[in-house]
Design a protein around this motif. Structure first.
Motif, short mmCIF file in Angstrom:
data_model
loop_
_atom_site.label_atom_id
_atom_site.label_comp_id
_atom_site.label_asym_id
_atom_site.label_seq_id
_atom_site.Cartn_x
_atom_site.Cartn_y
_atom_site.Cartn_z
N ILE A 85 98.16 52.93 4.06
CA ILE A 85 98.71 53.68 3.21
C ILE A 85 98.51 55.18 3.98
N GLN A 86 99.41 56.42 3.81
CA GLN A 86 99.03 57.50 4.13
C GLN A 86 98.71 58.09 2.72
N VAL A 87 97.40 58.80 3.03
CA VAL A 87 96.07 59.02 1.60
C VAL A 87 95.74 60.09 1.47
N SER A 88 95.47 61.13 0.83
CA SER A 88 94.48 62.45 1.13
C SER A 88 93.25 61.56 1.49
N ALA A 89 92.02 62.03 2.12
CA ALA A 89 90.77 62.12 2.70
C ALA A 89 90.51 63.67 2.01
N VAL A 90 88.77 63.43 1.65
CA VAL A 90 88.00 63.85 1.23
C VAL A 90 86.80 64.56 2.16
N ILE A 91 86.99 64.31 3.65
CA ILE A 91 85.55 64.06 5.13
C ILE A 91 84.31 64.93 4.34
N GLN A 92 83.12 64.71 3.97
CA GLN A 92 82.07 65.21 4.09
C GLN A 92 80.52 64.74 5.09
N ARG A 93 80.32 66.18 5.69
CA ARG A 93 79.46 65.55 6.35
C ARG A 93 77.83 65.79 5.34
N LEU A 96 88.20 59.09 -1.91
CA LEU A 96 89.57 58.40 -1.38
C LEU A 96 89.92 58.39 -3.15
N ARG A 97 90.96 58.58 -3.07
CA ARG A 97 91.66 58.57 -4.65
C ARG A 97 91.74 57.73 -5.13
N GLN A 98 91.26 57.01 -6.43
CA GLN A 98 91.93 56.09 -6.45
C GLN A 98 92.89 55.48 -6.80
N PRO A 115 89.23 50.18 -2.46
CA PRO A 115 88.57 50.19 -1.17
C PRO A 115 87.73 49.07 -1.19
N ARG A 116 87.88 48.82 -0.14
CA ARG A 116 86.19 48.03 0.47
C ARG A 116 85.67 48.23 1.35
N ARG A 117 84.36 47.59 1.80
CA ARG A 117 83.22 48.27 2.87
C ARG A 117 84.64 47.08 4.35
N GLY A 118 84.18 47.95 5.06
CA GLY A 118 85.68 47.51 6.43
C GLY A 118 86.58 47.85 6.57
N PHE A 142 88.32 57.62 -10.91
CA PHE A 142 89.53 58.73 -9.87
C PHE A 142 88.99 58.58 -8.59
N VAL A 143 87.84 58.58 -8.34
CA VAL A 143 87.92 58.62 -7.09
C VAL A 143 86.06 57.86 -6.51
N ASN A 144 86.47 57.54 -5.34
CA ASN A 144 85.86 55.61 -4.58
C ASN A 144 84.99 57.12 -3.63
N ARG A 145 83.50 57.11 -3.80
CA ARG A 145 82.94 57.38 -2.08
C ARG A 145 82.28 56.89 -1.86
N PHE A 146 82.52 57.16 -0.22
CA PHE A 146 82.32 55.88 0.89
C PHE A 146 81.21 56.51 2.09
N SER A 147 80.39 56.49 2.63
CA SER A 147 80.06 56.44 3.52
C SER A 147 80.93 55.90 4.92
N LEU A 148 80.79 56.78 5.81
CA LEU A 148 81.52 55.92 6.67
C LEU A 148 80.81 56.33 8.16
#
Length: 107
Positions: A37-45, A65-67, A73-76, A97-103
């Motif tokens: 899926i092509q998505v929009s993602a905000v990467i934060q450091r 990631l926008r819901q 989305p899931r781990r992995g 509206f948004v899910n937040r995951f560490s990367l």
């Protein structure tokens, strides 16, 4: 149709992602082999977040990631931003509206 608040939150979310999302081609690939899926993602450091015990921890890389684009989305799962590949690690919650995951950087 949702409430007026939901509509305003959706509009705000769209504006935030248009301003802060990665500008490179970004693709979400589920680990279960589902479609890309092509998505929009905000990467934060270097983000300080509350851990499960309430203590703040520093997370080196995090993605929002926008819901509406990625419902569960899931781990992995894999996030590819341009030529960089990240694996979703720990889920740090969401706001409906948004899910937040560490990367983790995939090498």
């Amino acid at each position: 149709m949702g409430s007026e608040f939901d509509q305003l939150a959706t509009e705000m979310d769209a504006e935030l992602f248009s301003a802060f999302a990665e500008q490179e081609h970004t693709v979400f690939r589920p680990q279960n082999g589902g479609p890309e899926i092509q998505v929009s993602a905000v990467i934060q450091r270097n983000v300080a977040v509350a851990g499960p015990d309430g203590m703040f921890v520093n997370v080196q890389l995090m993605a929002d990631l926008r819901q509406a684009e990625v419902a569960a989305p899931r781990r992995g799962d894999l996030l590819v931003v341009g030529c960089k590949r990240y694996v979703l690690e720990q889920h740090y919650g969401g706001d409906g509206f948004v899910n937040r995951f560490s990367l983790l950087i995939q090498r």
